[in-house]
Design an enzyme around this catalytic site. Sequence first.
Site, PDB file in Angstrom:
ATOM      1  N   GLU A 190       0.898  -1.406  -0.180  1.00 56.78           N
ATOM      2  CA  GLU A 190       0.101   0.067   0.111  1.00 56.78           C
ATOM      3  C   GLU A 190       0.982   1.201  -0.154  1.00 56.78           C
ATOM      4  OE1 GLU A 190      -2.823  -0.060   3.469  1.00 56.78           O
ATOM      5  OE2 GLU A 190      -4.247  -0.665   1.718  1.00 56.78           O
ATOM      6  N   GLU A 272      -7.144  -7.591  -0.535  1.00 59.04           N
ATOM      7  CA  GLU A 272      -7.522  -7.488   0.824  1.00 59.04           C
ATOM      8  C   GLU A 272      -8.777  -7.090   0.832  1.00 59.04           C
ATOM      9  OE1 GLU A 272      -5.296  -5.100   3.548  1.00 59.04           O
ATOM     10  OE2 GLU A 272      -3.268  -5.984   2.782  1.00 59.04           O
TER      11      GLU A 272
END
Length: 646
Positions: A190, A272
């Site tokens: 991320e 995710e």
Amino acid sequence: KCICASFFVLWLIIAVSFEVQLQEVTESGNRSFTIDYDNNQFLKDGQPFRYVSGSIHYFRVLAADWPDRLKKLRMAGFNAVQTVVEWSTHEPEPGNYLFTENQDLENFIMTAQEQDLYVILRVGPYICAERDMGGLPYWLLKLHPNIRLRTSDPAFLNHVDAWMGVLLPRIRPLLYENGGPVIMVQVENEYGSSGLFQCDYQYTSHLRQLFRHHLGSSLVLFTVDNPSGNNLRCGKIPEVYATVDFGLDKDPGQQFEQQRLFEPRGPLVNSEFYPGWIDHWGEPHHTTQPEALVKGLDAILALNASVNMYMFHGGTSFGLTSGSNVGSKFQSCPTSYDYDAPVSEAGDPTDKYPLLREVIGKYLPLPHGPLPPTSPKGDYGKVALNAVGSLKALVSLLPSVTAFWPQTFEELGVTSGLVIYSTTVPMRMPDPARLALNDLHDRAYVLVNGKLAGTLAREGDMSDLPIYTPRHATLDLVVESQGRVSIGRHLNDFKGLTTNVTLNGHVLMHWQMTALPLTDTSHLHTVISRLPQVILHSLTGTPRGGLTMYSGMFNITDEDPHPLDTFLKLDGWGKGIAWVNDFCLGRYWPDVGPQVTLYVPGAVMHRGDNTLLLLELERAPCDHPDSCFVTLQNHHQINGPTPPEF
Ligand SMILES: CCCCNC(=S)N1C[C@H](O)[C@@H](O)[C@@H](O)[C@H]1CO
């Protein structure tokens, strides 16, 4: 013209023969895992492939339990396991590499293959995951106090290169193309979504080249970013496939539209998909409804997307490895990483489990066999405890450092645990005097002449504790780290007293600092054994039994089957750290919750006598011997908290 034509014919011959070779390689049974951009899908050995993966972090489950957890993942219908690789787990000190027992990553990967699971590796170097400093080793801050983490800062990259030079050669033989189960590897984590407010493309491109150097040119490399705002613009790395992450409250179609802005062709991937969410001490346990989870997964699979459920099994942040967050205030993460995942912290299928298997079964062939049952739990009853020494007595036997100014945990070489900072009040102060710890990381117990005067916390007001200080009074500050921040601009989260301490505005100097690293108990046992019995009970901790070590024994009889998983219940205890047979179970804080019990894996116990050790920081129910106990019970407890008084 003739020359051009002949060159074209030559090029055509080469291109066709290459294509044929590739086809032959594939048909010859050689293994390949690639992206088919023409048909927006993955190809495994040339055939369309979609993964339905679940996250299990090997370092949050004991190696003895890896086969069980991975089998439960497969039996739920998932065909892949995803894990992050934690740098600090494998290199706790510079150059000291650990890859055995509970850190044996290769064993975890091969166990997954044995359970008929592919593996998706998120090797970092930064992993977030609510871990101490997002998985980066604390010694980066010790060696380079001004380091710029997650950038092309040579102070950071040189260590990343060295670490990846150790890790990635271990991964290469396990790649799918080489006969292993590893089909994809993630670069960083991320990067565009981690609140860093910088986009160091030199850093991310360096990682890509580093991974290509060690892992070859054909492996699928990917990134993950939350698809809002400019995250993907910052997180996307050229020649690395960008995927997104989002929860069940989001519309998959809209989320994947964001992915398409950066990957106009190729498979849709949610890396995710959250079945629950992060817990913090003092907040209610986060849960989701099974029906909503299943509906969300069905919607993703119906788009022919690949998906990873973060977490399928959260497990436990054993030891002092849990991290923290800084939102409107500092929020430390509990030991339990239950995450309201389909398999509970203790490894038991929840009511989400059969529903997920059913929905996955609409899209993938399901493995045959019985669904895994809930495992039996041990009910080992009460464990009587005795005080074995105050923290002050323990500390008096440990080496200390003196310096003009207070030093941080990192300067003192402490990964996690406690540091006791002591000084003498230089002059007579008006009573009360105002004590200010201007940037406390994270919690401090303030003692004046050995008596508890108060508690200061990073969550609260750290700059105003009225204390009564006789002339030349001894001021002890017992400072606890509650886990380094896992994400964002506060990632370089130095612990301890990170700035000066003032008393009525006067800067206090000349500090004696005693480190109590609590990453293992070997020295604790040594110190305790050296404590003369007379001291043991003379130097008590605080009036409520805090700042004191307690120990007890419990017996697992031969009639019991092998030691069963159990749960440590600490009724009446405040906040501290627990060990069973030198295995650090983690932090407990039943005073604020939400977790009220600590999971005790059967694998850390044995038949016969087992020891239990508590370092209690705040209060113990031990004003009478009959009430000084804890309980090993057969069920876990996660309660909503009473509003904490930090
Ligand atoms: C409160 C900030 C949470 C940031 N973390 C987020 S968005 N997440 C994405 C991140 O990649 C993962 O490691 C986990 O940390 C997960 C939350 O469980």
